[in-house]
Design a protein around this motif. Structure first.
Motif, mmCIF file in Angstrom:
data_model
loop_
_atom_site.group_PDB
_atom_site.id
_atom_site.type_symbol
_atom_site.label_atom_id
_atom_site.label_comp_id
_atom_site.label_asym_id
_atom_site.label_seq_id
_atom_site.Cartn_x
_atom_site.Cartn_y
_atom_site.Cartn_z
ATOM 1 N N ALA A 135 0.891 -1.231 -0.137
ATOM 2 C CA ALA A 135 -0.080 0.022 0.086
ATOM 3 C C ALA A 135 0.954 1.333 0.084
ATOM 4 O O ALA A 135 1.650 1.288 0.758
ATOM 5 C CB ALA A 135 -0.997 -0.183 1.259
ATOM 6 N N PHE A 150 -7.502 3.142 6.596
ATOM 7 C CA PHE A 150 -7.330 2.312 5.655
ATOM 8 C C PHE A 150 -5.927 2.409 5.011
ATOM 9 O O PHE A 150 -5.433 3.493 4.816
ATOM 10 C CB PHE A 150 -8.382 2.847 4.583
ATOM 11 N N ILE A 152 -4.400 1.605 1.191
ATOM 12 C CA ILE A 152 -5.017 1.433 -0.290
ATOM 13 C C ILE A 152 -3.928 0.939 -0.965
ATOM 14 O O ILE A 152 -2.766 1.755 -1.177
ATOM 15 C CB ILE A 152 -5.692 2.688 -0.701
ATOM 16 N N THR A 157 -8.140 -2.506 -0.908
ATOM 17 C CA THR A 157 -8.200 -1.485 0.319
ATOM 18 C C THR A 157 -8.588 -2.146 1.478
ATOM 19 O O THR A 157 -9.657 -2.793 1.532
ATOM 20 C CB THR A 157 -9.548 -0.586 -0.195
ATOM 21 N N LYS A 250 -16.340 4.212 5.693
ATOM 22 C CA LYS A 250 -15.617 3.731 4.231
ATOM 23 C C LYS A 250 -16.242 4.376 2.943
ATOM 24 O O LYS A 250 -15.502 4.844 2.303
ATOM 25 C CB LYS A 250 -15.624 2.169 4.437
ATOM 26 N N LEU A 253 -14.555 7.284 1.361
ATOM 27 C CA LEU A 253 -13.243 7.329 0.485
ATOM 28 C C LEU A 253 -13.315 7.844 -0.709
ATOM 29 O O LEU A 253 -12.364 8.633 -1.264
ATOM 30 C CB LEU A 253 -12.878 5.771 0.702
ATOM 31 N N ALA A 271 -3.937 4.491 -6.138
ATOM 32 C CA ALA A 271 -5.388 4.876 -6.248
ATOM 33 C C ALA A 271 -5.687 6.081 -6.977
ATOM 34 O O ALA A 271 -6.979 6.226 -7.509
ATOM 35 C CB ALA A 271 -5.683 4.918 -4.770
ATOM 36 N N HIS A 350 -10.644 -3.159 -4.432
ATOM 37 C CA HIS A 350 -9.958 -1.822 -4.414
ATOM 38 C C HIS A 350 -10.828 -0.545 -4.300
ATOM 39 O O HIS A 350 -12.299 -0.690 -4.759
ATOM 40 C CB HIS A 350 -9.057 -1.749 -5.427
ATOM 41 N N VAL A 351 -10.613 0.484 -3.531
ATOM 42 C CA VAL A 351 -11.583 1.781 -3.578
ATOM 43 C C VAL A 351 -11.918 2.173 -5.023
ATOM 44 O O VAL A 351 -13.173 2.588 -5.196
ATOM 45 C CB VAL A 351 -11.032 2.710 -2.822
#
Length: 389
Positions: A135, A150, A152, A157, A250, A253, A271, A350-351
């Motif tokens: 990350a 978090f 990422i 995430t 969350k 985000l 990200a 993933h976000v």
């Protein structure tokens, strides 16, 4: 992920022994293990034995089994990967051809055998085993009494910490209790930051909240860093930024990462790059729809004409149980890269994977993408919308 041993060839058969060490590693294993592969691991199975009294007693026995994979299920909450298939090894307790479910967990090695190691499988191993691929962005979402930390990364995430503290009202006789409770809450958040964020890997830390909670925490953090001589905070002060968030949950985000000021500061993280690619696609779809289309058929046409500049795909396409379909998408990605195109493979963990995705074009004539809406409940390849001739 630790690569213990490998004996394989690109686009050929072979095996790899892997040891999951972090939560993300099980997600990488989930993307790596496919139907038809062989998987060997230590497992526990309940067996029945005849007792001296004439009855039957149940006993749990530790075994090493190898199965041919028929289904793979990832339990994100429990951090367990369950792989079901038919046993192919001689064993006193499990007959050949009998079904068994192997549970892969952290710190338990497994051996994976494939008849065909394509570039995607090799890339997955490389990402999982490369510490620099961890990350690179951390986000702390907070509101009074609630915070989530978090991490990422490339594919997932991960929620590393949740802090929840009861804080009394700010006015009246309870004001003294309010200050004390808020300070205790900030201390818990600071400890989570120190424990879970490695500034040798993380490029940027975003602290976001509604109102002034983020500012209060930043002031507390810097005061404590100076008082306790917390060098990790003092030396990385410039890499900690503030942003607005609707809440400490969350779902905020995406809004935080979409903020222009934040995007400019975290533009080098994965990200941010994926969020920007999505924004560019949607802008093109709105303002110049003739250059943007999605759906397998239109992508194939654009690919035949070497018109794809940027291809956006979801990782669920590569977990297809049909080996021919998987290879088709693998070959598509390889070909786009070969002719100078850019490829983003979005992870459903993933976000950036909570949104629609697609591909954007090479020239003024084409933009194409197999677009998919994917998330926690469904993965659907959307129909083609438009394509320019």
């Amino acid at each position: 992920m630790k690569l213990v041993h490998r004996n394989l060839a690109r686009n050929g058969p072979g095996s790899a022994k892997l040891l999951p060490e972090e939560e993300d590693d099980l997600w990488h294993a989930y993307n790596l293990i496919a139907v038809g592969d062989s998987l060997q691991a230590v497992t526990v199975r309940k067996v029945l034995r005849d007792s001296a009294s004439g009855g039957r007693d149940a006993e749990r026995v530790k075994l090493k089994l190898e199965i041919v994979v028929e289904s793979v299920d990832y339990d994100k909450e429990g951090n367990v990967l369950r792989v079901r298939g038919k046993n192919i090894t001689e064993n006193d307790h499990v007959k050949i051809g009998q079904f068994h479910t192997l549970e892969l967990e952290l710190k338990r090695p497994f051996v994976l055998r494939k008849e065909y190691w394509d570039w995607l499988a090799l890339d997955t191993i490389q990402q999982a085993c490369d510490p620099t691929a961890s990350a690179d962005l951390a986000v702390i979402l907070m509101q009074e009494g609630l915070a989530h930390l978090f991490l990422i990364g490339r594919s997932i995430t991960a929620t590393r910490s949740r802090i929840e503290t009861s804080i009394p009202r700010k006015h009246g006789p309870a004001i003294a209790g309010y200050e004390s409770a808020l300070k205790k809450f900030f201390e818990h958040v600071l400890q989570a930051l120190l424990k879970h964020i490695d500034f040798e890997v993380v490029q940027c830390v975003v602290i976001a909240s509604p109102g002034f909670t983020k500012d209060q925490f930043r002031d507390y953090m810097h005061l404590e860093a100076a008082r306790r001589d917390l060098r990790v905070i003092i030396e990385n002060k410039s890499r900690i930024i503030l942003a607005h968030a609707p809440s400490g949950y969350k779902h905020s985000l995406k809004e935080v990462l979409d903020t222009p000021g934040v995007m400019s500061l975290i533009k080098d993280t994965k990200a941010a790059q994926e969020v920007q690619a999505l924004k560019e696609f949607f802008a093109m779809l709105t303002n110049d729809s003739a250059r943007a289309c999605y759906g397998p058929k239109h992508v194939e046409v654009a690919h035949e004409r070497l018109a794809i500049q940027t291809l956006l795909m979801t990782d669920t396409l590569f977990r297809n149980t049909d080996i021919a379909s998987r290879r088709k998408y693998v070959n598509l990605v390889e070909s786009v890269k070969k002719y100078g195109g850019t490829v983003h493979i979005f992870s459903s963990m993933h976000v950036s994977g909570d949104r629609e995705i697609g591909a954007v074009d090479r020239n003024s004539s084409y933009t194409s993408f197999p677009s998919a809406r994917f998330g926690g409940h469904r993965d659907v390849i959307s129909p083609a919308l438009s394509a320019a001739a």
